[in-house]
Design an enzyme around this catalytic site. Structure first.
Site, PDB file in Angstrom:
ATOM      1  N   THR A 201       0.751  -1.247   0.000  1.00 58.48           N
ATOM      2  CA  THR A 201       0.000   0.000   0.000  1.00 58.48           C
ATOM      3  C   THR A 201       0.784   1.300   0.000  1.00 58.48           C
ATOM      4  OG1 THR A 201      -0.388   0.325   2.359  1.00 58.48           O
ATOM      5  CG2 THR A 201      -1.841  -1.171   1.271  1.00 58.48           C
TER       6      THR A 201
ATOM      7  N   THR B 280      -3.848   0.454  -2.603  1.00 61.02           N
ATOM      8  CA  THR B 280      -2.984  -0.729  -2.619  1.00 61.02           C
ATOM      9  C   THR B 280      -3.137  -1.577  -3.873  1.00 61.02           C
ATOM     10  OG1 THR B 280      -2.404  -2.708  -1.347  1.00 61.02           O
ATOM     11  CG2 THR B 280      -4.729  -2.135  -1.432  1.00 61.02           C
TER      12      THR B 280
ATOM     13  N   GLU C 235      -1.589  -4.640  -2.977  1.00 57.85           N
ATOM     14  CA  GLU C 235      -1.255  -5.658  -1.985  1.00 57.85           C
ATOM     15  C   GLU C 235       0.240  -5.911  -1.908  1.00 57.85           C
ATOM     16  OE1 GLU C 235      -0.435  -8.936  -0.904  1.00 57.85           O
ATOM     17  OE2 GLU C 235      -1.543  -8.819   0.960  1.00 57.85           O
TER      18      GLU C 235
END
Length: 618
Positions: free
Chosen positions: A432, A450, A452
């Site tokens: 993020t 984000t 991830e």
């Protein structure tokens, strides 16, 4: 005051100095039993000063993105307008962390005539494909896949949500035309931007991005080495996509040529195909949810702290930790004496850690997409009820508890049953970037965004990277007894998150006090909580609070920022029965705080010294 505008070369030179690598070399993401993996490698610590402004401020993770937000605010744009411009640039210059192939949570406050702000939570979290099944993260033997075996390829890709969410927020709060907000990113993608030291280090350290031919051709040289720091990287494919979205709206992404290219990339991965389909993109909807808010008493004032509700676990966990600490001696302990290098009293760290472990036990059992997993006792606020937190705090002893177990929120209505879910096992959680903005109209936002893992699924299409958000679900859908995990994979479901965009208000007046948030996987919760305590309880400036050493626990050991805590502190924690681990905790905090100086209201803002973030304002 406005910070001096800098060109591409100046940014590179500044970041070369700012991101000097520590003497030990690059720190790779660390896997330690029971401790959180860090989403991005550490690339140094550079002291920064608070930035004081009067009209508006924007704090973002890269100077070029901050500049785009500044220019929008200067042109009369709103906080949401600026966030859109910032996000589009971040997806280009900080592609390891976020972009249009991912999702975001946006918390927004609107100034009202009565002085009390209206708070909204815009959910742009990715969703599982309609064809997803609860066993899709298991191998042929029914065991959870190794983390990166699930991540790399199409299997982990969820339906991107950030663009629909930003369009929804802009429809309500935008002041400038949608098309104008894409101009900075389109210009940078067309003309090129200089690779920063941090991006270069991430590219060099990553083991998987080179496996995608499209990403390899864009980010790397023929010999497999990343392009050098300062190399001007152009992305005409992304420029064309952004131009279409600017002209045609977000449908240009969610249908037609772009959507078809995304689905083809996911479904036709040669070894790890995914299930994303055209109808998943066409049917995606952003959601407006009710924020999670709680009271926090500190320094003779009571604050109203608002954060993001499930599927994020951030606000609930932070509220539980701070709420439990109020029933311990923590509030009576002195703050760190040194504002940058000082560390909290080890007695305070013990209390914080135990409260954290209890909060993460509740998180593991209860928190998931609220459209699929009901709140315990019928409402999420039950996890923050003062009486419940008082009872939970009684479990905190002078030494570490052998195991932190989830609680049963009170009161339990007759129609509500105790959770039949199984706690989710620990597994890696990443990524993020964070943006905090206040505009000249009195509006503010905190947005955490984000894809991830660093570089997401390592799948590049039309100039942007696709997320690996499905690996935020529990790989194992059931425990050994066959009980279901609340955060298991289900069709069209949003995975649980730790993202913690947070807005703080004076409870008495309802006026905004602070915007804050951070990247950092599950440790986001602790990075954000640390900064809240530093500003609200200990009276630090945002930059001082951000720079404090990082710490926390996700249920197991105490995790401390490497090299920032004394041997005496480590020994004191171990004497209390804690397992202690030191890691490079690479937060990326941004914070904006309202203060009264000499009878005048000003914004004081800070950006994390551990990353490339910068604040600009006027």
């Amino acid at each position: 005051m406005r910070l001096k505008r800098v060109g591409v070369l100046a940014v590179v030179l500044a970041l070369l100095a700012a991101c000097a690598v520590p003497s030990g070399g690059l720190t790779s993401p660390t896997t330690v039993s029971g401790t959180p993996l860090q989403p991005e490698i550490a690339t140094g610590f550079t002291r920064k000063a608070d930035v004081v402004t009067k009209k508006f401020a924007v704090a973002a993770a890269n100077p070029l993105a901050t500049q785009a937000g500044f220019d929008v605010l200067k042109a009369g744009g709103s906080a949401v307008d600026a966030a859109i411009a910032v996000q589009m640039v971040l997806g280009l210059v900080e592609p390891q962390s976020s972009g249009i192939g991912g999702g975001a949570f946006l918390l927004h406050s609107t100034a009202t005539q009565g002085g009390r702000a209206k708070v909204q939570a815009f959910d742009g979290r990715e969703t599982a494909p309609a064809a997803a099944t609860e066993d899709m993260l298991l191998n042929a033997d029914g065991q959870p896949l190794a983390f990166h075996a699930a991540v790399v390829g199409g299997r982990s890709v969820g339906t991107p949500g950030v663009l629909r969410m930003l369009a929804q927020a802009h429809a309500q709060h935008g002041k400038l035309p949608w098309t104008k907000l894409f101009e900075p990113a389109i210009a940078l993608a067309t003309q090129g931007f200089a690779i920063s030291p941090r991006l270069h280090a991430q590219l060099k350290a990553d083991a998987y991005l080179r496996l995608d031919p499209t990403a390899r051709a864009y980010f790397y040289q023929a010999n497999g080495e990343p392009h050098a720091i300062g190399h001007v990287l152009r992305n005409p494919e992304l420029a064309a996509v952004l131009q279409r979205i600017a002209n045609e709206g977000v449908q240009a992404f969610y249908s037609g040529e772009v959507a078809e290219a995304v689905v083809r990339k996911v479904q036709q991965h040669p070894s790890n195909p995914g299930r994303l389909a055209l109808h998943d993109l066409a049917n995606y909807q952003a959601k407006e949810r009710t924020p999670v808010c709680f009271d926090h008493a500190a320094a003779s004032r009571v604050y109203r702290v608002c954060g993001f509700p499930p599927p994020s676990s951030g606000a609930i966990a932070i509220g539980q930790i701070l709420g439990m600490l109020q029933h311990t001696p923590a509030s009576l302990m002195s703050p760190p004496t040194e504002l940058v290098d000082g560390t909290p009293d080890p007695r305070w760290l013990h209390l914080y850690t135990e409260a954290s472990r209890l909060a993460f036990a509740d998180r593991a059992l209860y928190v998931a997409d609220p459209d699929f997993a009901p709140a315990p006792s019928g409402e999420w606020q039950s996890l923050l009820a003062p009486a419940y937190l008082h009872e939970r705090a009684k479990l905190i002893r002078p030494t570490a508890m052998p195991q932190a177990l989830p609680g049963v929120p009170v009161p339990v209505p007759v129609h509500a049953q105790r959770s039949s879910f199984a706690p989710m096992a620990e597994q890696p959680e990443y990524g993020t970037s964070h943006i905090s903005i206040v505009d000249a109209y009195g509006n503010a936002l905190a947005m955490t965004t984000t894809i991830e893992d660093a570089f997401g699924s390592r799948q590049m299409v039309k100039g942007f990277l696709l997320n690996n958000e499905l690996t935020d679900f529990s790989f194992a859908p059931r425990d050994a007894q066959g009980r279901l995990v609340a955060n298991r994979v289900q069709p069209n479901k949003r995975p649980r998150s730790s993202m913690s965009p947070t807005l703080v208000f004076d409870k008495a007046t309802g006026q905004l006090v602070m915007s804050v948030g951070s990247p950092g996987g599950a440790m986001i919760i602790h990075f954000t909580a640390k900064t809240l305590v530093g500003v609200l309880n200990w009276g630090l400036s945002p930059q001082q609070a951000i720079a404090l050493p990082n710490f926390g626990s996700v249920g197991g050991p105490v995790v401390l920022e490497g090299g920032r805590f004394s041997p005496a502190t480590l020994a004191a924690l171990r004497e209390r029965g804690h397992e202690v681990k030191e890691l490079a905790l690479t937060s990326g905090l941004q914070a904006v705080v309202k203060q009264n100086k000499h009878g005048q209201t000003v914004w004081i803002s800070g950006a994390d010294p551990r990353r490339e973030g910068e604040v600009m304002g006027e």
